[in-house]
Design an enzyme around this catalytic site. Structure first.
Site, PDB file in Angstrom:
ATOM      1  N   GLU A 389      26.159  28.259  69.437  1.00  0.00           N
ATOM      2  CA  GLU A 389      26.033  28.077  70.440  1.00  0.00           C
ATOM      3  C   GLU A 389      25.310  28.775  70.978  1.00  0.00           C
ATOM      4  O   GLU A 389      24.652  29.132  71.691  1.00  0.00           O
ATOM      5  CB  GLU A 389      27.208  28.572  71.564  1.00  0.00           C
ATOM      6  CG  GLU A 389      28.364  28.386  71.827  1.00  0.00           C
ATOM      7  CD  GLU A 389      29.848  28.278  72.396  1.00  0.00           C
ATOM      8  OE1 GLU A 389      28.844  27.454  73.955  1.00  0.00           O
ATOM      9  OE2 GLU A 389      30.683  28.600  72.504  1.00  0.00           O
TER      10      GLU A 389
HETATM   11  S1  MYA Z   1      27.433  23.452  69.864  1.00  0.00           S
HETATM   12  C1  MYA Z   1      26.290  23.883  69.972  1.00  0.00           C
HETATM   13  C2  MYA Z   1      24.948  24.441  70.252  1.00  0.00           C
HETATM   14  N1  MYA Z   1      23.643  24.138  70.212  1.00  0.00           N
HETATM   15  C3  MYA Z   1      22.697  24.614  70.452  1.00  0.00           C
HETATM   16  O1  MYA Z   1      23.074  25.631  71.550  1.00  0.00           O
HETATM   17  C4  MYA Z   1      21.441  24.137  70.357  1.00  0.00           C
HETATM   18  C5  MYA Z   1      20.666  25.552  70.775  1.00  0.00           C
HETATM   19  N2  MYA Z   1      19.089  24.796  70.919  1.00  0.00           N
HETATM   20  C6  MYA Z   1      18.895  24.854  72.828  1.00  0.00           C
HETATM   21  O2  MYA Z   1      19.544  25.463  73.324  1.00  0.00           O
HETATM   22  C7  MYA Z   1      18.042  24.084  72.960  1.00  0.00           C
HETATM   23  O3  MYA Z   1      17.022  22.905  72.026  1.00  0.00           O
HETATM   24  C8  MYA Z   1      16.421  24.800  73.574  1.00  0.00           C
HETATM   25  C9  MYA Z   1      15.314  23.821  74.043  1.00  0.00           C
HETATM   26  C10 MYA Z   1      16.520  26.346  74.056  1.00  0.00           C
HETATM   27  C11 MYA Z   1      15.584  25.264  71.916  1.00  0.00           C
HETATM   28  N3  MYA Z   1      19.702  26.275  80.489  1.00  0.00           N
HETATM   29  O4  MYA Z   1      11.326  22.193  76.829  1.00  0.00           O
HETATM   30  P1  MYA Z   1      12.620  23.310  76.482  1.00  0.00           P
HETATM   31  C12 MYA Z   1      16.031  23.390  79.877  1.00  0.00           C
HETATM   32  C13 MYA Z   1      19.327  25.272  81.581  1.00  0.00           C
HETATM   33  O5  MYA Z   1      12.520  24.723  75.682  1.00  0.00           O
HETATM   34  P2  MYA Z   1      12.784  22.427  73.253  1.00  0.00           P
HETATM   35  C14 MYA Z   1      28.143  25.147  69.417  1.00  0.00           C
HETATM   36  O6  MYA Z   1      27.749  25.680  68.591  1.00  0.00           O
HETATM   37  C15 MYA Z   1      14.156  23.986  80.132  1.00  0.00           C
HETATM   38  O7  MYA Z   1      14.286  24.507  81.225  1.00  0.00           O
HETATM   39  N4  MYA Z   1      17.599  24.650  81.258  1.00  0.00           N
HETATM   40  O8  MYA Z   1      13.242  22.286  75.151  1.00  0.00           O
HETATM   41  C16 MYA Z   1      29.731  25.301  69.636  1.00  0.00           C
HETATM   42  C17 MYA Z   1      13.290  22.421  80.534  1.00  0.00           C
HETATM   43  O9  MYA Z   1      13.810  21.849  81.212  1.00  0.00           O
HETATM   44  P3  MYA Z   1      12.418  21.538  82.239  1.00  0.00           P
HETATM   45  C18 MYA Z   1      17.030  24.926  79.980  1.00  0.00           C
HETATM   46  O10 MYA Z   1      12.064  23.122  73.130  1.00  0.00           O
HETATM   47  C19 MYA Z   1      30.555  25.500  68.663  1.00  0.00           C
HETATM   48  C20 MYA Z   1      14.502  21.451  79.324  1.00  0.00           C
HETATM   49  O11 MYA Z   1      15.475  22.109  79.368  1.00  0.00           O
HETATM   50  C21 MYA Z   1      18.249  25.483  79.253  1.00  0.00           C
HETATM   51  O12 MYA Z   1      13.683  21.372  72.937  1.00  0.00           O
HETATM   52  C22 MYA Z   1      32.699  26.442  69.635  1.00  0.00           C
HETATM   53  C23 MYA Z   1      13.374  21.728  78.137  1.00  0.00           C
HETATM   54  O13 MYA Z   1      13.707  22.972  77.205  1.00  0.00           O
HETATM   55  C24 MYA Z   1      19.085  26.328  79.733  1.00  0.00           C
HETATM   56  N5  MYA Z   1      20.088  27.113  78.768  1.00  0.00           N
HETATM   57  O14 MYA Z   1      14.055  23.639  73.145  1.00  0.00           O
HETATM   58  C25 MYA Z   1      32.060  27.494  70.164  1.00  0.00           C
HETATM   59  N6  MYA Z   1      17.762  25.568  78.361  1.00  0.00           N
HETATM   60  O15 MYA Z   1      11.962  19.975  81.675  1.00  0.00           O
HETATM   61  C26 MYA Z   1      33.670  27.923  70.665  1.00  0.00           C
HETATM   62  C27 MYA Z   1      16.942  24.713  78.448  1.00  0.00           C
HETATM   63  O16 MYA Z   1      13.037  21.496  83.124  1.00  0.00           O
HETATM   64  C28 MYA Z   1      33.124  29.514  70.837  1.00  0.00           C
HETATM   65  N7  MYA Z   1      16.564  24.290  79.964  1.00  0.00           N
HETATM   66  O17 MYA Z   1      11.483  22.342  82.339  1.00  0.00           O
HETATM   67  C29 MYA Z   1      34.241  30.390  70.343  1.00  0.00           C
HETATM   68  C30 MYA Z   1      33.896  32.191  71.711  1.00  0.00           C
HETATM   69  C31 MYA Z   1      34.712  32.818  70.667  1.00  0.00           C
HETATM   70  C32 MYA Z   1      34.194  33.772  70.788  1.00  0.00           C
HETATM   71  C33 MYA Z   1      35.221  35.049  69.569  1.00  0.00           C
HETATM   72  C34 MYA Z   1      35.276  36.531  70.144  1.00  0.00           C
HETATM   73  C35 MYA Z   1      35.091  37.427  68.560  1.00  0.00           C
END
Ligand code: MYA
Length: 577
Positions: A389
């Protein structure tokens, strides 16, 4: 409405921070009843050791949990769910995390991110069609974003959906990897490049789709062999000429990246809630082990070093819980931009649960290292939280860069005004006023309980210092700040600690007002210890934004890449790998 963004401008917006949000009495009762049912169900039916060694969750366990209603907590009743708040969902998620980590991951992939896109961005028709079986747990959902070449850089996905006007459908082709619930999910939220028109040109932009497996052309790869969370399903998912009707588009065509990020904001918060459960569990297990284990004729819990470890775990549980439920409170208000807060909760709580499971193992000593006990499984299971995530590195960068947007825009406006000072006098004098204010007076907090007021000063003081360091970094590095990751990392670390301080101060204020006795004092004591640790971190990070040895770090880094990883120039490479 955000609590953290204003810190970057040197402001504390009390509206989002005070009073500390509280779950409604009805939902508190639901959480309690459902929590007890889950404990009972776990005692009767869940064998976590077997789930880990067999590498799967028995179908009867999933169907039993479905009967308890946990797969549709946040889905409105109109679509067959429970209609609970984000706070209730977090409470249940936290509870499930104490029961079994593979199960909580399955639940998270399904409800925090798998069906969330439909819930948040779907049309009425899509919600009515897809949500009821998902809410009942008759079907499972998955979130399909990551690809072989697109992990952290999510925007670089290659999966493509080509519009076919004759069929009014998109033809979907591509491969997704590491998809949680990938082996058995029926409904996928899939992100793919689509051609759209922007300023008269055809360009690729991401679109989000709801893709039921039943559409055909959807296959899952074999289960991955993982370090931990081994009972959860993680597979590749392939889409081969899958015909996806146009009415399966989620949100607008070409705006899918925003859908992905919006869903992940909610997912990261759920994950952090799970970590709260994990820390509390590790604390309980470690306290029992420390109390039962005798060495030198005493329980090891009577030694101060062990006590410090246990106390630290308790403080982390308090801090993480305070941050998570402050943030779910923001979400439940409905008017908040909580993307920074959820990234911060994910980073801080995932590291806290990793440290807590590590310390629990350390307290158990040799017993902790043996497979027959749960410590090593807990350690293996909690490791993934720092990666999925959004890796903690990416989320630190996101926190810093997103936080810098407003002060950056402000400084650009000032720079522009300097070129035309006569007509832009208003901008310049506002800037001068703002700077003077920040230098001379710290931002205000509302009236707090006197016991909490006595510990809250560092929040105001360090928000002001932080904003000063942020402005300094922007002026020093300009646009190149994006490349100065070591500086961004410190800015993010300071923002995280400020949010931690703010959350515990707000919660302790509520706790102290509600109780004049020991419980109230217990809140204040914990908040005091946490604030005391956090402001020292902020002070160090703020100071090293300006003055640091980053140039030396860059030199050593290039020596390492030039030599292929030799620790000192002139030495030879070691190892056969
Ligand atoms: S699912 C896979 C998870 N993958 C990721 O999280 C990918 C990570 N990468 C990114 O988040 C993005 O590519 C980044 C942006 C941040 C690097 N909210 O020019 P930009 C907007 C709102 O910065 P990039 C998994 O793992 C930004 O403002 N907007 O883009 C599941 C901009 O907007 P605008 C956002 O440089 C596993 C536009 O996007 C956000 O390409 C299962 C472009 O941004 C945001 N957050 O990279 C899990 N971010 O154009 C189960 C960006 O208007 C759970 N923007 O200016 C289990 C829990 C277990 C708990 C256990 C406890 C012990």
């Amino acid at each position: 409405m955000s609590v953290v963004r204003p810190f970057f401008m040197g402001h504390i917006e009390s509206d989002g921070l005070f009073p500390y949000p509280e779950i409604s009495p009805d939902e508190a009762e639901t959480a309690d009843i459902l929590g007890r049912s889950l404990d009972q169900f776990a005692e009767d039916h869940i064998d976590s050791r077997a789930i880990d060694t067999e590498g799967e969750i028995p179908t009867e366990v999933l169907s039993g949990l479905a009967e308890l209603g946990i797969f549709g907590i946040v889905v409105p009743e109109a679509y067959g769910g429970f209609g609970g708040s984000e706070t209730l969902y977090a409470k249940i998620f936290e509870k499930v995390a104490t029961i079994d980590t593979s199960i909580v991951v399955t639940l998270g992939a399904h409800q925090s991110i798998g069906l969330k896109g439909i819930l948040a961005y779907g049309t009425e028709e899509q919600k009515q069609r897809f949500l009821p079986p998902l809410a009942r747990g008759d079907q499972f959902a998955a979130f399909a974003l990551t690809e072989p070449g697109a992990g952290s850089d999510a925007a670089s996905i290659q999966t493509r959906a080509v519009y076919d006007a004759d069929r009014d459908a998109y033809i979907l082709n591509g491969t997704k990897i590491w998809i949680t619930n990938g082996g058995f999910a029926e409904i996928f939220t899939v992100f793919a490049q689509t051609e759209v028109e922007r300023d008269g040109e055809r360009v690729d932009r991401i679109t989000a789709f709801v893709v039921p497996r039943s559409l055909g052309g959807v296959t899952s790869g074999p289960e991955e062999h993982k370090l931990g969370i081994r009972g959860s399903s993680t597979t590749e998912v392939h889409f081969e000429n899958t015909v996806v009707p146009a009415d399966h588009v989620l949100g607008e065509v070409g705006r899918g990246f925003k859908v992905a990020m919006g869903v992940l904001n909610s997912g990261r918060l759920g994950l952090a809630a799970g970590c709260v459960g994990g820390i509390k569990d590790a604390l309980a297990v470690a306290t029992r082990a420390a109390t039962e284990r005798h060495q030198f004729d005493r329980s090891i819990a009577s030694f101060e070093m062990t006590q410090r470890k246990l106390v630290h775990m308790a403080l982390e549980a308090y801090a993480c819980e305070s941050m998570v439920y402050l943030t779910t409170g923001l979400v439940d208000r409905g008017d908040a931009d909580y993307s920074l807060e959820s990234a911060i909760c994910k980073v801080y709580c995932s590291e806290a649960v990793w440290n807590a499971t590590n310390e629990a193992l350390q307290i158990a000593g040799g017993m902790g290292y043996m497979q027959e006990n749960e410590y090593e499984r807990d350690l293996r299971d909690s490791r993934i939280n720092l990666i999925f995530e959004g890796t903690n590195e990416i989320l630190r960068l996101y926190t810093a860069l997103a936080g810098l947007e407003e002060p950056g825009a402000h400084l650009r406006a000032v720079a522009k005004a300097l070129r035309d000072p006569i007509n832009q006098l208003g901008v310049l004098s506002e800037y001068a006023r703002e700077r003077a204010r920040r230098t001379l007076v710290n931002p205000d907090l509302p009236e707090l309980h006197p016991d909490v007021e006595a510990i809250a000063d560092p929040l105001s003081e360090y928000v002001a210092d932080f904003a000063g360091a942020v402005e300094w970094a922007l002026r020093r590095h300009g646009e190149k700040i994006v490349e100065r990751q070591l500086v961004l990392e410190r800015i993010a670390a300071a923002a995280i600690d400020l949010y931690r301080m703010a959350a515990v101060i707000s919660r302790a204020d509520r706790g102290r007002r509600a109780d004049d006795g020991e419980r109230g004092e217990a809140h204040v004591r914990r908040a005091r210890l946490i604030v005391n640790e956090a402001w020292r971190n902020v002070r160090r990070n703020v100071a090293t934004v300006r003055s640091n040895l980053d140039d030396d770090v860059r030199v050593v880094a290039s020596e390492l890449s030039d030599s292929g990883g030799v620790y000192l120039p002139g030495q030879s490479r070691v190892g056969a790998r």
